[in-house]
Write a protein that holds these residues in place. Structure first.
Motif, PDB file in Angstrom:
ATOM      1  N   ILE A 145       0.839  -1.199   0.000  1.00 49.84           N
ATOM      2  CA  ILE A 145       0.000   0.000   0.000  1.00 49.84           C
ATOM      3  C   ILE A 145       0.869   1.243   0.000  1.00 49.84           C
ATOM      4  N   GLY A 146       1.961   1.216   0.760  1.00 52.40           N
ATOM      5  CA  GLY A 146       2.854   2.364   0.782  1.00 52.40           C
ATOM      6  C   GLY A 146       3.460   2.667  -0.571  1.00 52.40           C
ATOM      7  N   LEU A 147       3.591   1.641  -1.430  1.00 57.08           N
ATOM      8  CA  LEU A 147       4.115   1.835  -2.788  1.00 57.08           C
ATOM      9  C   LEU A 147       3.008   2.126  -3.795  1.00 57.08           C
ATOM     10  N   GLU A 148       1.734   2.089  -3.329  1.00 57.40           N
ATOM     11  CA  GLU A 148       0.579   2.191  -4.236  1.00 57.40           C
ATOM     12  C   GLU A 148       0.663   1.145  -5.337  1.00 57.40           C
ATOM     13  N   HIS A 149       1.124  -0.038  -4.975  1.00 52.39           N
ATOM     14  CA  HIS A 149       1.274  -1.128  -5.934  1.00 52.39           C
ATOM     15  C   HIS A 149      -0.024  -1.930  -5.906  1.00 52.39           C
ATOM     16  N   VAL A 150      -0.996  -1.492  -6.711  1.00 49.99           N
ATOM     17  CA  VAL A 150      -2.341  -2.061  -6.672  1.00 49.99           C
ATOM     18  C   VAL A 150      -2.318  -3.555  -6.969  1.00 49.99           C
ATOM     19  N   GLU A 151      -1.526  -3.959  -7.964  1.00 49.73           N
ATOM     20  CA  GLU A 151      -1.472  -5.369  -8.341  1.00 49.73           C
ATOM     21  C   GLU A 151      -0.975  -6.224  -7.182  1.00 49.73           C
ATOM     22  N   MET A 152       0.053  -5.751  -6.482  1.00 49.19           N
ATOM     23  CA  MET A 152       0.586  -6.514  -5.356  1.00 49.19           C
ATOM     24  C   MET A 152      -0.399  -6.526  -4.195  1.00 49.19           C
ATOM     25  N   VAL A 153      -1.037  -5.397  -3.937  1.00 47.33           N
ATOM     26  CA  VAL A 153      -2.025  -5.327  -2.852  1.00 47.33           C
ATOM     27  C   VAL A 153      -3.132  -6.341  -3.088  1.00 47.33           C
ATOM     28  N   ARG A 154      -3.642  -6.380  -4.312  1.00 47.18           N
ATOM     29  CA  ARG A 154      -4.754  -7.303  -4.623  1.00 47.18           C
ATOM     30  C   ARG A 154      -4.290  -8.760  -4.553  1.00 47.18           C
ATOM     31  N   LEU A 155      -3.068  -9.038  -5.018  1.00 48.86           N
ATOM     32  CA  LEU A 155      -2.554 -10.401  -4.966  1.00 48.86           C
ATOM     33  C   LEU A 155      -2.436 -10.873  -3.520  1.00 48.86           C
ATOM     34  N   LEU A 156      -1.866 -10.052  -2.656  1.00 47.47           N
ATOM     35  CA  LEU A 156      -1.718 -10.429  -1.256  1.00 47.47           C
ATOM     36  C   LEU A 156      -3.074 -10.647  -0.599  1.00 47.47           C
ATOM     37  N   ARG A 157      -4.031  -9.793  -0.941  1.00 46.83           N
ATOM     38  CA  ARG A 157      -5.384  -9.939  -0.382  1.00 46.83           C
ATOM     39  C   ARG A 157      -6.025 -11.231  -0.861  1.00 46.83           C
ATOM     40  N   GLU A 158      -5.861 -11.553  -2.151  1.00 47.29           N
ATOM     41  CA  GLU A 158      -6.429 -12.783  -2.696  1.00 47.29           C
ATOM     42  C   GLU A 158      -5.810 -14.017  -2.058  1.00 47.29           C
ATOM     43  N   ARG A 159      -4.513 -13.896  -1.676  1.00 49.30           N
ATOM     44  CA  ARG A 159      -3.821 -15.053  -1.087  1.00 49.30           C
ATOM     45  C   ARG A 159      -4.002 -15.129   0.438  1.00 49.30           C
ATOM     46  N   GLY A 160      -4.867 -14.299   0.988  1.00 47.70           N
ATOM     47  CA  GLY A 160      -5.224 -14.458   2.393  1.00 47.70           C
ATOM     48  C   GLY A 160      -4.692 -13.417   3.348  1.00 47.70           C
ATOM     49  N   ALA A 161      -4.067 -12.341   2.841  1.00 46.56           N
ATOM     50  CA  ALA A 161      -3.590 -11.295   3.743  1.00 46.56           C
ATOM     51  C   ALA A 161      -4.764 -10.653   4.464  1.00 46.56           C
ATOM     52  N   ARG A 162      -4.662 -10.509   5.774  1.00 47.58           N
ATOM     53  CA  ARG A 162      -5.749  -9.919   6.567  1.00 47.58           C
ATOM     54  C   ARG A 162      -5.701  -8.399   6.495  1.00 47.58           C
ATOM     55  N   VAL A 163      -6.876  -7.793   6.552  1.00 47.32           N
ATOM     56  CA  VAL A 163      -6.973  -6.331   6.613  1.00 47.32           C
ATOM     57  C   VAL A 163      -7.824  -5.922   7.816  1.00 47.32           C
ATOM     58  N   ASP A 164      -7.962  -6.828   8.791  1.00 50.78           N
ATOM     59  CA  ASP A 164      -8.624  -6.478  10.030  1.00 50.78           C
ATOM     60  C   ASP A 164      -7.585  -6.455  11.142  1.00 50.78           C
ATOM     61  N   GLY A 165      -7.964  -5.951  12.292  1.00 50.08           N
ATOM     62  CA  GLY A 165      -7.055  -5.929  13.421  1.00 50.08           C
ATOM     63  C   GLY A 165      -5.780  -5.147  13.137  1.00 50.08           C
ATOM     64  N   TYR A 166      -4.657  -5.669  13.627  1.00 47.80           N
ATOM     65  CA  TYR A 166      -3.379  -4.972  13.482  1.00 47.80           C
ATOM     66  C   TYR A 166      -2.989  -4.754  12.023  1.00 47.80           C
ATOM     67  N   PRO A 167      -3.075  -5.772  11.127  1.00 50.13           N
ATOM     68  CA  PRO A 167      -2.711  -5.523   9.732  1.00 50.13           C
ATOM     69  C   PRO A 167      -3.544  -4.410   9.098  1.00 50.13           C
ATOM     70  N   GLY A 168      -4.852  -4.402   9.391  1.00 52.08           N
ATOM     71  CA  GLY A 168      -5.713  -3.365   8.823  1.00 52.08           C
ATOM     72  C   GLY A 168      -5.340  -1.979   9.312  1.00 52.08           C
ATOM     73  N   GLN A 169      -5.017  -1.854  10.602  1.00 49.74           N
ATOM     74  CA  GLN A 169      -4.631  -0.555  11.139  1.00 49.74           C
ATOM     75  C   GLN A 169      -3.289  -0.096  10.568  1.00 49.74           C
ATOM     76  N   GLU A 170      -2.387  -1.049  10.322  1.00 54.04           N
ATOM     77  CA  GLU A 170      -1.124  -0.700   9.676  1.00 54.04           C
ATOM     78  C   GLU A 170      -1.365  -0.181   8.254  1.00 54.04           C
ATOM     79  N   CYS A 171      -2.264  -0.843   7.531  1.00 51.19           N
ATOM     80  CA  CYS A 171      -2.597  -0.398   6.173  1.00 51.19           C
ATOM     81  C   CYS A 171      -3.158   1.018   6.196  1.00 51.19           C
ATOM     82  N   LEU A 172      -4.064   1.274   7.135  1.00 51.69           N
ATOM     83  CA  LEU A 172      -4.654   2.620   7.241  1.00 51.69           C
ATOM     84  C   LEU A 172      -3.600   3.649   7.635  1.00 51.69           C
ATOM     85  N   ARG A 173      -2.764   3.284   8.574  1.00 55.27           N
ATOM     86  CA  ARG A 173      -1.729   4.232   9.011  1.00 55.27           C
ATOM     87  C   ARG A 173      -0.840   4.659   7.854  1.00 55.27           C
TER      88      ARG A 173
END
Length: 504
Positions: free
Chosen positions: A447-475
């Motif tokens: 997300i910090g690189l605005e690398h949309v393709e990588m963000v979507r790939l990680l999300r599809e492969r199970g990366a969490r966006v809730d809890g601590y990972p989600g807050q890190e993404c927002l930060r």
């Protein structure tokens, strides 16, 4: 200097570099209106200050900063741009005077080559070396003309270095003569750590004769001779090692009768054995036998030499020879003198520099592959990551490093190898690597690189966006004002957590 004030030539250099690193599509969008890109660019262009007076107040060993890849090109631009305000940039003025003086006394030197060479040396030396070459004291911040600047030690050193690397012997002869008349308080360029390395790389035999003798037709500057002997060995330059060794050779030139001299010379020949070249090694061992110096080497010393060899990109023959002598393939030694090598192993150093032959040699010899994938991923060596995984190396910690740098191919390889997409790099002290920025969470790095393709790939492969990972993404997205990433996170249902108030 504001972002809007950047010269269009510099933006072109940055754009060209960004396209090479990021690829055409991502390089062209470059977030020109994004706060993060502006901040990155201004921070990276600290080289603007490397030729300005204000830079002298901010630089030095206590202000570490990476040298950007386009430093040499940028410095060349500053030198060639005669519209620069030299009254406000005295160091730039000094630098031009140095180039002019070298050109005036060296008919074989071409102007553009001279500029490119000197700017390349500054860029390769790093920020601290720029500081050493062009530091100013508060007492003189106005431009000087003609030869007046030669009165100052700092700038005399800069001219002397320029003359040595361009082999402008008239300037070298004159400055050595002035030094011998006690015009300065220390030997020219002796305080520059990389001077001997530069001289060994660029100086021809006429220049070397002047340096090794300090202008004395019959003498030898033993301290400089010893340092350059070690540097020539470190560069694996056998003809130069032999030439320096034989320079005005006599029974006294390498004195083994005087107890103190024998100790010093033994130390020089021991340091020179850090060479990456088997030819140089064999020559040094032969000389050690000839001079009746100790030829045996402890296990710890052999191991240290192996690690040094990997750090220098040494020959395979040299590494194989050290392993045959008994060097530990994992770099383990018990010596108290190897603090500089602590935590570094031959395999990790080979991974850092992308030395595939050395890696294969060490792996086939059974070297421990722990953290090897991490180092290879951090440096973007895709083929090495694949090879190491094929050899059963643990990939833990590599995903964050690859995501941090935007290495999409490596991220995909690690995910295909079964690495958890939500893995965090919880061990920031890998040898030679700083903590992951801007976050140890891989998807937050993307997300910090605005690398949309990588963000979507990680999300599809199970990366969490809730809890601590989600807050890190927002930060990360909020800190850098990445609107596109904030929109994507909101689509996934990621919002700022509401504060919890207590009535107690």
């Amino acid at each position: 200097m504001g972002f809007a004030e950047l010269p269009k030539e510099i933006l072109q250099i940055i754009l060209n570099y960004a396209i090479i690193v990021r690829g055409l599509r991502r390089g062209m969008r470059l977030r020109l209106v994004c706060k993060r890109f502006a901040a990155e660019t201004i921070d990276t262009l600290f080289t603007y200050r490397s030729l300005d007076d204000l830079y002298a107040q901010r630089c030095g060993p206590y202000y570490p900063m990476a040298i950007p890849p386009f430093t040499r090109t940028y410095l060349e631009y500053r030198v060639h741009n005669t519209e620069d305000d030299s009254d406000r940039c005295p160091i730039l003025s000094y630098f031009r005077i140095i180039i002019r003086d070298v050109m005036k006394e060296n008919a074989n030197l071409e102007y553009n080559y001279c500029v490119r060479l000197l700017c390349g040396i500054i860029a390769a030396g790093g920020k601290y070396e720029i500081y050493q070459l062009f530091r100013l004291t508060p007492d003189f911040r106005t431009p000087l003309s003609g030869a007046k600047y030669m009165e100052y030690d700092q700038l005399v050193n800069a001219l002397f270095i320029a003359a040595v690397v361009t082999n402008t012997t008239p300037i070298i002869e004159r400055q050595i003569a002035l030094f011998k008349e006690k015009k300065w308080g220390y030997l020219l360029a002796r305080n520059i750590e990389t001077f001997d390395r530069l001289a060994v790389r660029y100086a021809n035999q006429d220049t070397m004769r002047l340096l090794l003798s300090s202008g004395d037709p019959t003498g030898i500057d033993e301290a400089r001779r010893n340092n350059m002997f070690v540097e020539a060995a470190a560069q694996g330059n056998l003809p130069l090692v032999q030439w320096i060794h034989d320079f005005r050779w006599s029974a006294e030139s390498w004195d083994f009768r005087n107890r103190k001299k024998r100790y010093e010379t033994n130390l020089v020949f021991k340091q020179a054995l850090k060479t990456p070249s088997l030819e140089v090694w064999d020559y040094l061992v032969e000389k050690r036998q000839e001079y009746k110096l100790q030829t045996s080497m402890s296990h710890d010393t052999q191991t240290q030499r192996l690690t040094n060899c990997a750090m220098q990109g040494g020959e395979m023959a040299m590494m194989e020879h050290l392993l045959e002598l008994g060097a530990d393939k994992n770099g383990n030694d018990n010596s108290s003198y190897s603090a500089e090598l602590r935590g570094r192993t031959p395999l990790l150093e080979a991974c850092k520099y992308g030395d595939e032959d050395a890696i294969k040699l060490l792996v086939t010899r059974g070297a421990d592959t722990s953290s090897a994938v991490v180092i290879a991923a951090a440096e973007g060596h895709t083929h090495l990551v694949q090879y190491l995984l094929g050899q059963g190396a643990d990939p833990s910690g590599g995903l964050s490093r690859a995501a941090e740098k935007g290495y999409m191919d490596i991220v995909r390889i690690l995910l295909d190898a079964g690495v958890d997409a939500g893995e965090t790099d919880g061990r920031p002290k890998y040898p030679g690597l700083p903590p992951v920025r801007p976050s140890p969470v891989p998807i937050a790095c993307a997300i910090g690189l605005e690398h949309v393709e990588m963000v979507r790939l990680l999300r599809e492969r199970g990366a969490r966006v809730d809890g601590y990972p989600g807050q890190e993404c927002l930060r990360v997205a909020n800190e850098d004002e990445l609107e596109s990433m904030l929109i994507l996170l909101r689509e996934w249902g990621v919002f700022e957590e509401e504060p919890v108030f207590s009535l107690a």
